[in-house]
Write a protein that holds these residues in place. Structure first.
Motif, PDB file in Angstrom:
ATOM      1  N   VAL A  68      56.618  11.107  72.404  1.00  0.00           N
ATOM      2  CA  VAL A  68      56.006  10.299  71.337  1.00  0.00           C
ATOM      3  C   VAL A  68      56.839   9.038  71.109  1.00  0.00           C
ATOM      4  CG1 VAL A  68      55.434  10.209  68.878  1.00  0.00           C
ATOM      5  CG2 VAL A  68      54.849  12.231  70.209  1.00  0.00           C
ATOM      6  N   LEU A  69      58.158   9.195  71.037  1.00  0.00           N
ATOM      7  CA  LEU A  69      59.011   8.012  70.844  1.00  0.00           C
ATOM      8  C   LEU A  69      58.850   7.044  72.016  1.00  0.00           C
ATOM      9  CD1 LEU A  69      61.118   6.342  69.373  1.00  0.00           C
ATOM     10  CD2 LEU A  69      62.906   7.780  70.404  1.00  0.00           C
ATOM     11  N   ALA A  70      58.884   7.569  73.232  1.00  0.00           N
ATOM     12  CA  ALA A  70      58.761   6.700  74.411  1.00  0.00           C
ATOM     13  C   ALA A  70      57.441   5.936  74.376  1.00  0.00           C
ATOM     14  CB  ALA A  70      58.867   7.536  75.683  1.00  0.00           C
ATOM     15  N   GLN A  71      56.367   6.633  74.020  1.00  0.00           N
ATOM     16  CA  GLN A  71      55.055   5.957  74.004  1.00  0.00           C
ATOM     17  C   GLN A  71      55.003   4.874  72.935  1.00  0.00           C
ATOM     18  OE1 GLN A  71      52.520   9.365  73.570  1.00  0.00           O
ATOM     19  NE2 GLN A  71      52.174   9.570  75.782  1.00  0.00           N
ATOM     20  N   ARG A  72      55.594   5.156  71.773  1.00  0.00           N
ATOM     21  CA  ARG A  72      55.571   4.139  70.706  1.00  0.00           C
ATOM     22  C   ARG A  72      56.402   2.925  71.087  1.00  0.00           C
ATOM     23  NH1 ARG A  72      55.414   7.885  65.159  1.00  0.00           N
ATOM     24  NH2 ARG A  72      53.571   9.034  65.863  1.00  0.00           N
ATOM     25  N   LEU A  73      57.519   3.170  71.758  1.00  0.00           N
ATOM     26  CA  LEU A  73      58.366   2.050  72.182  1.00  0.00           C
ATOM     27  C   LEU A  73      57.659   1.206  73.241  1.00  0.00           C
ATOM     28  CD1 LEU A  73      61.771   3.921  72.420  1.00  0.00           C
ATOM     29  CD2 LEU A  73      61.151   2.182  70.721  1.00  0.00           C
ATOM     30  N   ALA A  74      56.992   1.883  74.169  1.00  0.00           N
ATOM     31  CA  ALA A  74      56.264   1.144  75.212  1.00  0.00           C
ATOM     32  C   ALA A  74      55.176   0.287  74.569  1.00  0.00           C
ATOM     33  CB  ALA A  74      55.668   2.117  76.230  1.00  0.00           C
ATOM     34  N   ALA A  75      54.464   0.856  73.591  1.00  0.00           N
ATOM     35  CA  ALA A  75      53.391   0.108  72.938  1.00  0.00           C
ATOM     36  C   ALA A  75      53.947  -1.096  72.174  1.00  0.00           C
ATOM     37  CB  ALA A  75      52.627   1.029  71.993  1.00  0.00           C
ATOM     38  N   LEU A  76      55.065  -0.879  71.473  1.00  0.00           N
ATOM     39  CA  LEU A  76      55.679  -1.976  70.707  1.00  0.00           C
ATOM     40  C   LEU A  76      56.044  -3.149  71.607  1.00  0.00           C
ATOM     41  CD1 LEU A  76      58.276  -0.390  68.247  1.00  0.00           C
ATOM     42  CD2 LEU A  76      56.678  -2.237  67.735  1.00  0.00           C
TER      43      LEU A  76
END
Ligand code: PLP
Length: 395
Positions: free
Chosen positions: A69-77
């Protein structure tokens, strides 16, 4: 109501609990999934695993739901599609070097790079058969003149997190793309908010999450973010082989700070810009190296490619002050702590001897450089603290 007697003994029931599901429980927080062992329903599932597939769970070292979840949010940001987490920003940097450079390859690194990255490059050159060469961060398209047939990776850091020089990233990535050379940027200064690396031709973005994403000065972590699966897979394989993983508890701390990342960044930016402008009016200061102000090399590039600045900038003191006097200035500040790793709430200060940190480009200033990180204190209080110590310095 009678219950059938349990099938297993107490110790076995503690090891294999049947009652730990919480169906229907929803909240805004991401549950902390801790795991080393990941359990497979059967051997066929285990045998069919493909390390490339981010949607499969294999082993706690590789990923847990919290980490993904953290990785996906960082990629999106950041405007990318994939992210990998490492236990520090420096470990992310190392993951990129080991992911892309092998013995016999050449890597180009900007002369104003974060010092541990320079040390990493020198180490690769000394012990791993890679050549690491340093370039003037203001080189732009002239980087083409430095490229050799074995040049594999061009490192970028803009602005440099001490001197703040802003490289012409699109000019450099255009040269690299035409020659199939990988580009990676240390994008920590912009928090992934103020600079969009993938819109400027960069292949890999590195974030020291230790800084703004944590925001608490209490977690160490890093991320590599990519837009292309091929780049992601190179990094993922190196990460697996090096045994790199992170703790889901730490991820949960960063997930907690992420929603306030942008407002914190903007508040740091307001305070820093106001104080940078004020410092420019002070007779003790020879230059203010804030990318949004004209003294800073690459200011026009910043205006073109960036959308904000955060809390970090530097000043160069007038050369009439000795390094010892500047040390006293730094130590006299009441609200600015002396320490590494910005991104938390509190302001920081650090003097640097830039000439000793460069090898490929001249540094035009003779006075001492001091880097400030403007925290979330009241601007007026920070200004009063700075003014008191500047007056004492001049006194
Ligand atoms: C702090 C920092 C890093 C490294 O982060 P750590 O988590 O401390 O290893 C890398 N690059 C920049 C620009 C940094 O400021």
């Amino acid at each position: 109501m009678t219950q059938s007697p349990p099938k297993h003994g107490l110790q076995t029931r503690i090891v294999h609990p049947q009652d730990d599901l919480t169906p229907g429980f929803e909240s805004f927080s991401v549950p902390v999934a801790r795991a080393s062992t990941v359990v497979f329903p059967d051997l066929a599932t285990m045998r069919a695993l493909d390390w490339r597939n981010d949607a499969q769970w294999r082993y706690g070292l590789h990923a847990t739901p919290t980490q993904i979840v953290l990785a996906q949010r960082l990629a999106a940001l950041e405007g990318g599609h994939h992210a990998l987490l490492q236990p520090s920003g420096l470990s992310s940097i190392s993951n990129v070097f080991f992911g892309f450079a092998k013995s016999g390859d050449d890597v180009l690194i900007p002369d104003n790079v974060y010092s541990p990255t320079r040390d990493h490059g020198d180490w690769l050159a000394r012990d791993f058969g890679v050549t690491a060469r340093y370039y003037d961060p203001m080189i732009g398209a002239r980087i083409a003149e430095l490229i050799q047939p074995n040049t594999r990776l061009i490192w970028l850091e803009a602005p440099g997190s001490v001197t703040m020089e802003v490289s012409d990233i699109p000019a450099i990535t255009a040269v690299a793309r035409a020659r199939n050379i990988v580009t990676a940027i240390d994008n920590t200064w912009s928090a992934g908010i103020a600079f969009r690396p993938f819109e400027h031709g960069v292949d890999v973005s590195v974030q020291a999450l230790t800084k703004y994403q944590s925001g608490g000065a209490d977690v160490l972590m890093g991320a590599t973010i990519t837009a292309e699966p091929a780049m992601h897979h190179k990094l993922k394989l190196a990460r697996m082989r090096m045994g790199i993983g992170v703790s889901s508890d730490d991820c949960s701390l960063i997930l907690r700070s992420l929603p306030s990342l942008q407002v914190r960044f903007q508040q740091h930016d307001r305070t820093a810009l106001a104080l940078a402008r004020w410092l420019k009016t002070r007779p003790e200061i020879a230059a203010v190296l804030h990318p949004a102000l004209p003294d800073c090399p690459g200011h026009a590039i910043y205006e073109r490619d960036f959308s904000g600045a955060g809390g970090l900038f530097s000043v160069v003191f007038d050369e009439r002050y000795s390094a010892a006097q500047i040390d006293t200035f730094c130590e006299s500040l009441e609200l600015f702590a002396i320490g590494w790793s910005w991104g938390g709430s509190a302001s920081l200060v650090m003097p640097y001897d830039i000439a000793s940190m460069r090898s490929a480009s001249d540094w035009p200033y003779r006075g001492t450089l001091v880097r400030f990180y403007m925290g979330l204190e009241e601007e007026a209080d920070l200004r009063a603290d700075l003014e008191r110590c500047l007056v004492a310095l001049a006194g």
